[in-house]
Enzyme design. Structure first.
Site, PDB file in Angstrom:
ATOM      1  N   ASP A   8       0.817  -1.222   0.064  1.00  0.00           N
ATOM      2  CA  ASP A   8       0.016  -0.049   0.101  1.00  0.00           C
ATOM      3  C   ASP A   8       1.044   1.069  -0.196  1.00  0.00           C
ATOM      4  OD1 ASP A   8       0.910   0.264   2.412  1.00  0.00           O
ATOM      5  OD2 ASP A   8      -1.278   0.314   3.309  1.00  0.00           O
ATOM      6  N   CYS A  65       2.703  -3.342   4.221  1.00  0.00           N
ATOM      7  CA  CYS A  65       2.098  -2.221   4.543  1.00  0.00           C
ATOM      8  C   CYS A  65       2.818  -1.616   5.649  1.00  0.00           C
ATOM      9  CB  CYS A  65       0.658  -2.534   4.812  1.00  0.00           C
ATOM     10  SG  CYS A  65       0.437  -3.747   6.282  1.00  0.00           S
ATOM     11  N   THR A  67       2.266  -1.905   8.764  1.00  0.00           N
ATOM     12  CA  THR A  67       2.619  -2.966  10.101  1.00  0.00           C
ATOM     13  C   THR A  67       2.948  -4.379   9.562  1.00  0.00           C
ATOM     14  OG1 THR A  67       0.513  -3.395  10.579  1.00  0.00           O
ATOM     15  CG2 THR A  67       1.621  -1.789  11.848  1.00  0.00           C
ATOM     16  N   HIS A  98       8.868 -24.168   9.737  1.00  0.00           N
ATOM     17  CA  HIS A  98       7.613 -25.078  10.446  1.00  0.00           C
ATOM     18  C   HIS A  98       6.210 -24.767   9.786  1.00  0.00           C
ATOM     19  CE1 HIS A  98       9.535 -25.542  14.739  1.00  0.00           C
ATOM     20  NE2 HIS A  98      10.296 -26.151  13.486  1.00  0.00           N
ATOM     21  N   HIS A 133       5.770 -31.233  10.486  1.00  0.00           N
ATOM     22  CA  HIS A 133       5.115 -29.926   9.970  1.00  0.00           C
ATOM     23  C   HIS A 133       4.006 -30.118   8.991  1.00  0.00           C
ATOM     24  CE1 HIS A 133       7.677 -28.240  12.959  1.00  0.00           C
ATOM     25  NE2 HIS A 133       8.563 -29.089  12.603  1.00  0.00           N
TER      26      HIS A 133
END
Ligand code: RB5
Length: 144
Positions: A8, A65, A67, A98, A133
């Site tokens: 963004d 973005c 965060t 994982h 996993h």
């Protein structure tokens, strides 16, 4: 690798730097936007990158973005996407080893551009461990 990259307005600048870096490493890069620092809505770009993964046009995705959180929440709504917010070397490595994460999300307001680039390098070269996993990732797939 085919890599779809999106951001963004908060991640626009770093997206361009990451694109150049990925291309220099020999990856084929699809730019899903945005194209400027004009305010936009991050789910639109998470959707484009997520669809590129879901439709097989990209092997991996990169979303930036402010965060990394909004991008990951949005991208994870798309079946086949396993988006992880990466904040340090441990989350970079473990989201690959994982969780077999296929979308790297980062926050341009959280980490310096060079740090994001370093974490992306580490994330791209870290393999999925499989084994126990694989069973857990399969359980995630069944939630879709
Ligand atoms: C945009 O201001 C900001 O909300 C966005 O970049 C992101 O941080 C959302 O998670």
């Amino acid at each position: 690798m085919k890599i779809a990259v999106g951001a963004d307005h908060a991640g626009f600048r770093i997206k361009d730097e990451l694109k150049k870096r990925l291309a220099a490493l020999g990856h084929s890069v699809e730019d899903a936007g945005t194209d400027s620092e004009q305010s936009v809505d991050y789910p639109d770009f998470a959707e484009r990158v997520g669809r590129a993964i879901a439709e097989g046009r990209a092997d991996r995705g990169v979303l930036v973005c402010g965060t990394g959180i909004g991008m990951s929440i949005a991208a994870n709504k798309i079946a086949g996407v396993r988006a992880a917010v990466v904040t340090d070397p441990l989350t970079a490595e473990m989201s690959r080893r994982h969780n077999d994460a296929n979308v790297f999300c980062a926050g341009a307001r959280v980490l310096a551009p060079e740090k994001i680039a370093e974490l992306l390098d580490l994330w791209l070269k870290t393999p999925f461990e499989g084994g126990r996993h694989e069973r857990r990732v399969e359980k995630i797939r069944r939630l879709e």
